[in-house]
Design an enzyme around this catalytic site. Structure first.
Site, PDB file in Angstrom:
ATOM      1  N   ARG A   1       0.806  -1.220   0.000  1.00  0.00           N
ATOM      2  CA  ARG A   1       0.000   0.000   0.000  1.00  0.00           C
ATOM      3  C   ARG A   1       0.839   1.269   0.000  1.00  0.00           C
ATOM      4  O   ARG A   1       0.325   2.362  -0.224  1.00  0.00           O
ATOM      5  CB  ARG A   1      -0.972  -0.003   1.188  1.00  0.00           C
ATOM      6  CG  ARG A   1      -2.187  -0.891   0.970  1.00  0.00           C
ATOM      7  CD  ARG A   1      -3.134  -0.830   2.149  1.00  0.00           C
ATOM      8  NE  ARG A   1      -2.684  -1.654   3.259  1.00  0.00           N
ATOM      9  CZ  ARG A   1      -3.251  -1.664   4.468  1.00  0.00           C
ATOM     10  NH1 ARG A   1      -4.280  -0.871   4.716  1.00  0.00           N
ATOM     11  NH2 ARG A   1      -2.797  -2.447   5.422  1.00  0.00           N
TER      12      ARG A   1
ATOM     13  N   TYR B   1      30.936  33.737  -4.996  1.00  0.00           N
ATOM     14  CA  TYR B   1      31.123  32.292  -4.857  1.00  0.00           C
ATOM     15  C   TYR B   1      32.532  32.050  -4.353  1.00  0.00           C
ATOM     16  O   TYR B   1      33.525  32.431  -5.006  1.00  0.00           O
ATOM     17  CB  TYR B   1      30.925  31.562  -6.182  1.00  0.00           C
ATOM     18  CG  TYR B   1      31.341  30.114  -6.079  1.00  0.00           C
ATOM     19  CD1 TYR B   1      30.572  29.199  -5.360  1.00  0.00           C
ATOM     20  CD2 TYR B   1      32.524  29.668  -6.659  1.00  0.00           C
ATOM     21  CE1 TYR B   1      30.959  27.884  -5.231  1.00  0.00           C
ATOM     22  CE2 TYR B   1      32.928  28.338  -6.538  1.00  0.00           C
ATOM     23  CZ  TYR B   1      32.141  27.459  -5.822  1.00  0.00           C
ATOM     24  OH  TYR B   1      32.532  26.151  -5.674  1.00  0.00           O
TER      25      TYR B   1
ATOM     26  N   TYR C   1      37.947  25.433 -10.364  1.00  0.00           N
ATOM     27  CA  TYR C   1      37.875  24.231 -11.194  1.00  0.00           C
ATOM     28  C   TYR C   1      38.474  24.514 -12.572  1.00  0.00           C
ATOM     29  O   TYR C   1      38.058  25.456 -13.257  1.00  0.00           O
ATOM     30  CB  TYR C   1      36.408  23.800 -11.325  1.00  0.00           C
ATOM     31  CG  TYR C   1      36.180  22.518 -12.085  1.00  0.00           C
ATOM     32  CD1 TYR C   1      36.835  21.359 -11.732  1.00  0.00           C
ATOM     33  CD2 TYR C   1      35.273  22.481 -13.144  1.00  0.00           C
ATOM     34  CE1 TYR C   1      36.614  20.171 -12.412  1.00  0.00           C
ATOM     35  CE2 TYR C   1      35.035  21.303 -13.842  1.00  0.00           C
ATOM     36  CZ  TYR C   1      35.704  20.150 -13.468  1.00  0.00           C
ATOM     37  OH  TYR C   1      35.477  18.974 -14.153  1.00  0.00           O
TER      38      TYR C   1
ATOM     39  N   ALA D   1      39.357  46.457  -7.755  1.00  0.00           N
ATOM     40  CA  ALA D   1      38.103  45.979  -8.329  1.00  0.00           C
ATOM     41  C   ALA D   1      38.298  45.531  -9.770  1.00  0.00           C
ATOM     42  O   ALA D   1      39.053  46.137 -10.536  1.00  0.00           O
ATOM     43  CB  ALA D   1      37.045  47.067  -8.257  1.00  0.00           C
TER      44      ALA D   1
END
Length: 456
Positions: free
Chosen positions: A14, A362, A383, A419
């Site tokens: 069930r 990030y 990465y 910056a």
């Protein structure tokens, strides 16, 4: 001596799933794990799990629990047939046997303890955990005398109207004198429509069978379908939140909050609406969590504030502010008095004390020292298409907005990165870094309509 046997061989058709029913998840643990944890409080000498349907999956899921013995029931021919499988493994056992079902996760440890205590005090052949249901329709009724000795059990369809007024039903949880039960088990028959061997038939061959009512009738509920699973979730949530609020935790609109009962909360924690705490999470005193936050397997330090954020498998130090709309994951560690702000993601990050990453960044596979300021839009490019690489940033370093740090790279203490810089080489301490192309301005390049004056 005391043994516990858990029935976990059924298919659970069930539930409409390929997963064995007893492995369905409920507030962070499977149904059968919850039953085993409750049973552990009586410190049994033997723990046996009777498996059948997809037994390899069940055995693998429970492999982390020490001292479990698995007994196979094949084919599955009813509860009595399941317990008959114990005749060989318990042939030299003397003492009492507690029989539990792997789909009754609401059973409290103290209820099992009380069942064993009453059984032994009364020196009964068997003790049945019963419940007084508000609506016992469909359940067999248990009829007792004034001493709670069971005189008979009548199925609902066979009850007269006066008998149906009896609200006492069996929960399917028992404590047996094993020596007496072992003599009775071979006498079971399958003379019924299902052609199964029912455990309750042994009562016909035992001397004294008594009933013990559970204090909370909901403990007796088994899980047979998704609706009952959802109801069990509500019951556990209600128990868990009530326990923590009585212990000094504030919950704003608790009906919108979910908390696994594996979570630990200190006093003066405030949980805001639409917040969900999972797994081995620990929230220390004075922290405010939420609204709209999800935290799993993480530790949140004293006096932290976490809002509209997701934290997974990580640790946040004291007096830090997280969010809104931050994500922290992958065993990240954030120090004391830090700020991880709007749309900042940390992955496998180590962040020193008093460091701020306030906006749109990030930071993956990174170690940041103390008092670092990360400008909006900063990215650690960790990465290279084949492997992940580390970024190390020293104390008191300032990273300008829209900078990219290409790993592997080390940035020293007291560095100031302009910056828009793309930094690809290590930087020694106390340096100013400007890594961007010089600005080129060509005046009078377009006409009044925005077209190039010299298309060539």
């Amino acid at each position: 001596m005391l043994a516990v046997a858990i029935l976990a061989a059924g298919k659970g058709t069930r539930m409409k799933t390929d997963l064995p029913k007893v492995l369905q998840q409920l507030c962070g643990r499977s149904l059968v794990e919850r039953v085993l944890e409750s049973a552990a409080t009586i410190a049994p000498n033997r723990q046996l799990v009777i498996v059948g349907h997809k037994k390899e999956i069940v055995e693998s899921a429970l492999a982390h629990i020490p001292s479990l013995e698995f007994v196979t029931q094949s084919p599955q021919l009813g509860t009595g047939h399941a317990i008959q499988q114990l005749l060989e493994p318990l042939k030299d056992f003397t003492g009492d046997l507690v029989v539990l079902t792997g789909d009754t996760p609401l059973l409290r440890p103290e209820t099992i303890q009380n069942l064993v205590s009453v059984h032994q005090q009364r020196q009964a052949s068997a003790t049945v955990l019963t419940a007084q249901l508000p609506d016992p329709t469909g359940y067999g009724r248990v009829f007792c005398n004034q001493d709670f000795v069971i005189e008979r059990i009548i199925e609902h369809k066979d009850c007269t109207e006066p008998q149906r007024l009896n609200q006492r039903v069996s929960s399917g949880v028992y404590c047996f004198n094993w020596q007496e039960l072992a003599i009775a088990l071979p006498k079971l028959t399958s003379n019924n429509a299902q052609k199964e061997y029912y455990l309750t038939e042994v009562f016909d061959y035992l001397e004294t069978v008594i009933a013990l009512d559970a204090v909370d009738f909901e403990e007796s509920f088994g899980i047979n379908d998704r609706l009952q699973l959802a109801h069990a979730h509500q019951v556990i949530q209600s128990r868990t939140k009530e326990r923590w609020m009585r212990a000094g935790v504030t919950m704003i609109l608790p009906e919108t909050i979910t908390i696994d009962d594996t979570v630990e909360l200190d006093v003066d924690v405030i949980i805001e609406p639409q917040t969900h705490l999972r797994g081995k999470t620990k929230i220390l005193a004075g922290a405010t969590i939420g609204p709209n936050s999800f935290i799993t397997n993480s530790t949140i330090g004293h006096n932290c504030q976490v809002s509209y954020s997701v934290i997974e498998d990580s640790e946040i130090g004291a007096d830090s502010k997280i969010g809104p709309f931050s994500r922290i994951r992958g065993a990240s560690v954030v120090g004391d008095r830090c700020r991880i702000g709007n749309f900042v993601e940390l992955k496998q990050a180590k962040v020193g004390s008093k460091t701020n990453a306030a906006h749109l960044s990030y930071l993956g596979d990174v170690t940041l020292g103390s008092q670092v300021n990360v400008g909006a839009g900063t990215i650690t490019a960790n990465y290279d298409g084949f492997a992940k690489h580390q970024t190390v940033i020293g104390d008191r370093t300032k990273i300008g907005s829209n900078s990219v740090l290409v790993a592997p790279i080390q940035i020293g203490d007291n560095v100031n990165i302009g910056a828009g810089s793309v930094v690809t080489k290590d930087v020694e301490a106390n340096s100013l870094v400007i890594a961007r192309a010089p600005q080129v301005v060509k005046p009078d390049y377009y006409d009044a309509q925005g077209k190039k004056k010299n298309p060539s």
